[in-house]
Each structure stands twice: as C-alpha cells, then as structure tokens.
Design a protein around this motif. Structure first.
Motif, short mmCIF file in Angstrom:
data_model
loop_
_atom_site.label_atom_id
_atom_site.label_comp_id
_atom_site.label_asym_id
_atom_site.label_seq_id
_atom_site.Cartn_x
_atom_site.Cartn_y
_atom_site.Cartn_z
N ASP A 5 0.84 -1.21 0.00
CA ASP A 5 0.00 0.00 0.00
C ASP A 5 0.87 1.26 0.00
OD1 ASP A 5 -2.36 -1.29 -0.19
OD2 ASP A 5 -2.83 -1.17 1.99
N ASP A 6 1.97 1.18 0.80
CA ASP A 6 2.89 2.33 0.84
C ASP A 6 3.46 2.64 -0.54
OD1 ASP A 6 2.55 2.73 3.44
OD2 ASP A 6 4.51 1.86 4.08
N ASP A 7 3.85 1.63 -1.15
CA ASP A 7 4.44 1.76 -2.49
C ASP A 7 3.47 2.42 -3.49
OD1 ASP A 7 6.71 1.39 -3.94
OD2 ASP A 7 5.99 -0.54 -4.82
N LYS A 8 2.25 1.94 -3.34
CA LYS A 8 1.20 2.45 -4.23
C LYS A 8 1.00 3.96 -4.01
CE LYS A 8 -3.22 0.52 -5.61
NZ LYS A 8 -4.29 -0.33 -5.01
N ASP A 9 0.95 4.37 -2.73
CA ASP A 9 0.72 5.79 -2.41
C ASP A 9 1.84 6.66 -2.97
OD1 ASP A 9 -1.59 5.23 -1.18
OD2 ASP A 9 -0.77 5.34 0.89
N ARG A 10 3.10 6.13 -2.83
CA ARG A 10 4.24 6.90 -3.34
C ARG A 10 4.12 7.14 -4.85
NH1 ARG A 10 7.61 4.21 -0.15
NH2 ARG A 10 8.24 2.81 -1.81
N LYS A 11 3.73 6.07 -5.51
CA LYS A 11 3.61 6.17 -6.99
C LYS A 11 2.56 7.21 -7.38
CE LYS A 11 5.25 1.85 -8.81
NZ LYS A 11 4.84 0.49 -9.16
N ILE A 12 1.43 7.17 -6.59
CA ILE A 12 0.35 8.11 -6.92
C ILE A 12 0.83 9.55 -6.71
CG2 ILE A 12 -1.91 8.97 -6.10
CD1 ILE A 12 -2.66 5.97 -5.70
N ALA A 13 1.56 9.73 -5.56
CA ALA A 13 2.06 11.10 -5.27
C ALA A 13 2.99 11.59 -6.38
CB ALA A 13 2.82 11.09 -3.90
N THR A 14 3.85 10.67 -6.85
CA THR A 14 4.79 11.04 -7.92
C THR A 14 4.02 11.42 -9.18
OG1 THR A 14 6.25 9.35 -7.03
CG2 THR A 14 6.85 10.28 -9.19
N LEU A 15 3.01 10.60 -9.46
CA LEU A 15 2.21 10.86 -10.67
C LEU A 15 1.51 12.22 -10.58
CD1 LEU A 15 0.65 7.40 -11.54
CD2 LEU A 15 2.14 8.80 -12.98
N ARG A 16 0.98 12.47 -9.31
CA ARG A 16 0.28 13.75 -9.15
C ARG A 16 1.22 14.93 -9.39
NH1 ARG A 16 -3.25 12.10 -4.36
NH2 ARG A 16 -5.21 11.66 -5.44
N LYS A 17 2.45 14.82 -8.83
CA LYS A 17 3.44 15.90 -9.01
C LYS A 17 3.71 16.14 -10.50
CE LYS A 17 6.26 15.69 -4.87
NZ LYS A 17 7.43 14.97 -4.37
N ARG A 18 3.93 14.96 -11.18
CA ARG A 18 4.25 15.07 -12.61
C ARG A 18 3.10 15.73 -13.38
NH1 ARG A 18 5.60 9.66 -15.53
NH2 ARG A 18 7.27 9.54 -14.01
N LEU A 19 1.89 15.30 -12.96
CA LEU A 19 0.72 15.84 -13.65
C LEU A 19 0.63 17.36 -13.47
CD1 LEU A 19 -1.85 15.10 -15.26
CD2 LEU A 19 -3.04 14.99 -13.08
N SER A 20 0.83 17.76 -12.15
CA SER A 20 0.69 19.21 -11.93
C SER A 20 1.82 19.98 -12.65
CB SER A 20 0.65 19.52 -10.42
OG SER A 20 1.94 19.59 -9.90
N ARG A 21 3.03 19.37 -12.79
CA ARG A 21 4.10 20.02 -13.52
C ARG A 21 3.73 20.19 -15.01
NH1 ARG A 21 8.08 16.81 -11.29
NH2 ARG A 21 8.27 15.62 -13.23
N GLU A 22 3.16 19.07 -15.48
CA GLU A 22 2.81 19.10 -16.92
C GLU A 22 1.70 20.10 -17.21
OE1 GLU A 22 2.16 15.15 -18.33
OE2 GLU A 22 4.33 14.74 -18.31
N VAL A 23 0.73 20.15 -16.23
CA VAL A 23 -0.38 21.12 -16.42
C VAL A 23 0.19 22.54 -16.46
CG1 VAL A 23 -2.36 22.16 -15.25
CG2 VAL A 23 -2.20 19.68 -15.48
N ARG A 24 1.16 22.83 -15.53
CA ARG A 24 1.76 24.18 -15.50
C ARG A 24 2.49 24.49 -16.82
NH1 ARG A 24 3.29 23.34 -10.35
NH2 ARG A 24 5.47 22.99 -10.93
N ALA A 25 3.26 23.42 -17.22
CA ALA A 25 4.03 23.61 -18.47
C ALA A 25 3.09 23.88 -19.65
CB ALA A 25 4.87 22.35 -18.74
N ARG A 26 1.99 23.14 -19.64
CA ARG A 26 1.04 23.32 -20.74
C ARG A 26 0.43 24.72 -20.71
NH1 ARG A 26 -4.17 19.98 -21.85
NH2 ARG A 26 -4.75 21.12 -23.70
N GLU A 27 0.11 25.15 -19.44
CA GLU A 27 -0.47 26.48 -19.33
C GLU A 27 0.50 27.55 -19.84
OE1 GLU A 27 -3.40 25.78 -15.51
OE2 GLU A 27 -1.52 26.87 -15.24
N GLN A 28 1.77 27.36 -19.49
CA GLN A 28 2.79 28.33 -19.95
C GLN A 28 2.91 28.33 -21.48
OE1 GLN A 28 6.33 27.15 -17.86
NE2 GLN A 28 5.87 28.42 -16.07
N ALA A 29 2.90 27.05 -22.00
CA ALA A 29 3.01 26.92 -23.47
C ALA A 29 1.84 27.61 -24.16
CB ALA A 29 3.07 25.44 -23.87
#
Ligand code: ATP
Ligand code: MG
Length: 453
Positions: A5-29
């Motif tokens: 379960d711990d592993d799963k949560d970490r992966k989700i957190a990483t994905l969320r970070k990446r997603l929010s980074r990508e959303v920001r990058a897209r907004e900038q683009a």
C-alpha cells in the motif's frame, strides 16, 4: 497497512506531481502561443498595411506617369523596353504588351539610329544633359518629330535608361505656320507696294498714252487730207509738163519726188500711223488693266463684271502665256453683274491662268497649248470653267493642291499659295464651289461656281 500500500501511495504522489508540472508547463506553453499568435497577427496587420501603401504608391506613380503628356520609356542598357507610359502607347500606336522587350531603336528613323545610340551612351556615362531631336516611326508608316532627353537610374544593382520623348510635331507645325504667315504678310506688303507703284505708273502713263492716241488719230486724218492735196498737186505738175509750162518747177518737183521716194512715203506713212495708233491703243488697254488690277481691293462685295474681269486678267498676264498658249474665250453675255469681291476674283483668275500657262510649259513646247475660258449663267449661279491642255496632275498631287504651301514647282517659280488663296476666296468669301477635273498628260479644268445673289 502492508508494504505494497505504501508503495502504491508513493507512486500516486509522484504521478500527481508530474501531472501538476505538466499542467503548468502546458499552461505556460498556451500563454506563449497566445502571445506569439498576437504578435504574428500584429506583424501580419502591419504587413497588410505596408502592402496596401505600396499598392497605393504604385498606383499613384502610375497615375503620375500616365498623366505626363511626354512619352516616358524605361529600358535596360541593351535598349530593350521594360516599361512605358500611356503617352508612349498613344504615340507609337502599339499596345503596352506589344512594346515590352522590343528595342527602342526599332522606332527611330534608320538614318538617326547611330546618333540615338550615341545619346544613350553619353547619358550612361553621365555626361551633360542633352536634348536632341529624332524622328520616331508610327504605326501608319509615318514619322513624328520628337525631342529626346535620356537619363539613367539604378535599381537592384542594375543601371537602366529613362527616355523622355516629347512629340514636337504640333510645335513645329505652329512654327511653320507662323513663319509662313510672316512670309505671307511680307509678300502681301511687297505686292501691295508693287501694286501701288504699278497703279501710280499706270496712272502717269494713262494721260500721255491718251493724247498720243488722239494725236495719232488726228495725224492719220490730216495725212489723208494732205495726200488728197498732194494728188491734186501732182495732177497740176502733170498738166504743166504736158503744156511745157513752169518746167523749172516741174523738174525740181521730179527731183524731190525721186530723192524722197514719194511712192514709198505715200505707202508707208499711213501704215506707220496706223500701226502706231494700234500700238498705243494696246498700251492704253494694258494701262487700264493695270489700273483696275492694282486698285486697292475693297473687301466688300459689289456688282462685278466677271467677263470683263477675265479679259483684264488675260491682258495683265499676257506675258505668262503668249509664247506657249493661245487663249480662247467663250463668254455668256447673260452672266451680267455678280456680287463679288473684285480684288479677290481678279486674284482667282490670275492664279488659275498662270497655273494653266505653267502646266502647258511643263508639258513641252512642240505645239502651242490652249487655255479655254468659258462662262455660263446657270439658274442662280455663274459657272466659270478654265481649262488647259497642260501636263495634268496625278492623284497624289490633286489631293493636295488646295493645301497652303503645296507646290511641285521649283523654288522661285511657285510658293504653293495660289490655289489655297483661290479656294479661300471662292468657298469662304463667296460661298461658291471649286472643282478640278484633270488627266495626266492631257490637261486640267477648274470649274468654279459663284452664287448670283
Ligand atoms: N492647271 C494645272 N495643271 C497641272 N498642275 C497644276 C495646275 N494648277 C495647279 N497645279 C498643281 O498644283 C500645285 C499648287 O498650285 P498653286 O497655285 O497652289 O501653287 P504654285 O502654282 O505651285 O505656286 P504659287 O501659285 O504660290 O506661285 C502646283 O504646284 C501644281 O503642281
Ligand atoms: Mg499657282
């Protein structure tokens, strides 16, 4: 909670970070894209504005070029036409497209091509501004005289020639007309002076000619009476001889008769008197004609005896025709008096008669030619036909004879004004008509009609 379960949560957190980074990058683009699109739009707008301005400017330059009355031709150094204005199209009579690429030299009169090239060379070398005159060909095979000025211009590292061509045919025509007018005025003044002089001389000769004529008439009559007395005296001498009376006187008379050749005197004196009377009558006739002719021509119409005027003109011009033609007149006595400008009509007859004599002279002298003048009274006109058996005229001469200054005669013999004046006097001043019928080698007739009222 297990490890997975711990592993799963970490992966989700990483994905969320990446997603929010990508959303920001897209907004900038997207923001960047929007600002670039705006920039592009503005650049495009500016470009459209510039294109419109350039179009307007080009249209204005075209309008300016086409409003220039002179022809403007742009060529390259090889003299190939690149552009022309509207006046040029009009002058050469060839559509715009048909002129492009042709050499400007094609339109210059052959004998002037070398000079034209020299002018182009001197313009290319930026030598001093020169204006020279050339004849340019037109579509109808004719030539127009034009003043040419050539300059150069630079475009895209290439040098071009600009030919400014000014049609001067009008200017030349006006100048010619002005010169002709001046010459005409000078001629008119000269003839007026000669006319006045001739009139004065005629007046001076007229009186002595008249009393010489009267005296000769008187002497002829006296001579007849003297001859009558002489005949009686000779009869008396014969009677004395027969009767052996006054023989000294008889001998002296015989001696004088022989010495002076009485028979010759009796024959010749009346002849001499008769011939002198005829001569002086001829002088008087000429003098009267000169007086009529040199009389200052009133510009107003007045009743005019056409038949008598032709007679007078024939007398005045006798010198022109007497050795080359006989003159036959056939006058209609019903012609009567016609309202005419006397000086003008005299000039008409004189010009046509002199032309007729010249035409007979041109044809040759083997036999005498004939000038025939016929007058006829028509319903409401008078017709005057003056015919000659001269050289006649080819069609290209006939169509020009009434043009001022048209002549086929050498300098000094003709100025080409005679028939132009005749035409003006008959058509403009008398509202009449003048026609010509001619056959080359056979002769010419001028048929004039003048209204009777
Ligand atoms: N009767 C004619 N026969 C043949 N040609 C004629 C006759 N009359 C006129 N012409 C032609 O018409 C031309 C023009 O005549 P016009 O009288 O106007 O001038 P011109 O006689 O040459 O000179 P000007 O009369 O001024 O001295 C003449 O040069 C001649 O060629
Ligand atoms: Mg003439």
């Amino acid at each position: 909670m297990c490890v997975c379960d711990d592993d799963k949560d970490r992966k989700i957190a990483t994905l969320r970070k990446r997603l929010s980074r990508e959303v920001r990058a897209r907004e900038q683009a997207e923001q960047l894209l929007e600002s670039k699109a705006l920039e592009l739009f503005q650049v495009n707008q500016n470009l459209l504005g510039s294109i419109q301005k350039a179009k307007n400017r080009s249209a204005r330059v075209n309008a300016i070029m086409n409003s220039i009355k002179d022809s403007v031709v742009a060529t390259n150094q090889k003299m190939e036409i690149l552009d022309v204005n509207k006046s040029c199209v009009g002058m050469w009579g060839i559509p715009y497209a048909g002129l492009m690429g042709r050499s400007v030299l094609e339109f210059v009169e052959n004998r002037q091509i070398a000079d034209y090239e020299a002018l182009c060379l001197s313009a290319s070398a930026d030598e001093q501004d020169e204006i020279k005159e050339f004849n340019f060909r037109t579509l109808d095979g004719g030539f127009v005289p034009a003043e040419v000025k050539i300059s150069t211009f630079q475009h895209d590292d290439e040098r071009f020639l600009l030919h400014l061509i000014r049609n001067v045919s009008n200017k030349k025509r006006l100048q010619k007309e002005r010169e002709a007018m001046q010459e005409e005025l000078a001629n008119a003044a000269k003839w007026e002076a000669v006319g006045q002089l001739a009139g004065g001389i005629a007046h001076e000769i007229n009186t002595p000619a008249q009393y010489i004529g009267d005296n000769l008439h008187f002497l002829s009559e006296c001579n007849e009476e003297i001859l009558e007395i002489l005949n009686k005296a000779l009869e008396l001498k014969k009677a004395c001889e027969q009767n052996g009376q006054y023989l000294d006187y008889v001998q002296e008379i015989d001696r004088l008769i022989e010495a002076y050749d009485l028979e010759y005197l009796c024959e010749e004196v009346p002849q001499a008197l008769k011939q002198s009377a005829q001569g002086i009558a001829q002088v008087s006739h000429i003098v009267r004609a000169m007086k009529n002719f040199s009389h200052p021509g009133t510009e107003e119409k007045k009743p005019f005896d056409i038949n008598a005027a032709i007679d007078t003109t024939l007398t005045v011009s006798r010198n022109e025709w007497k050795n080359i033609a006989t003159v036959v007149t056939d006058f209609d006595e019903h012609v009567g008096l016609v309202p005419c400008i006397p000086g003008g009509m005299n000039q008409v007859f004189l010009n046509i008669i002199v032309n007729a004599a010249h035409a007979i002279d041109v044809k040759g002298h083997e036999t005498m030619g004939e000038i025939r003048i016929v007058t006829r009274k028509l319903a409401d006109q008078v017709e005057i036909v003056i015919s000659d058996t001269g050289c006649g005229m080819p069609p290209e001469v006939v169509k020009n004879i009434f043009n001022p200054f048209f002549t086929t005669k050498e300098v000094g013999r003709g100025t080409g004004q005679g028939l132009a004046i005749v035409n003006d006097i008959i058509v403009q001043k008398h509202k009449g008509t003048i026609k010509v019928a001619t056959k080359e080698g056979k002769g010419t007739s001028f048929i004039i009609r003048i209204p009777c009222k």
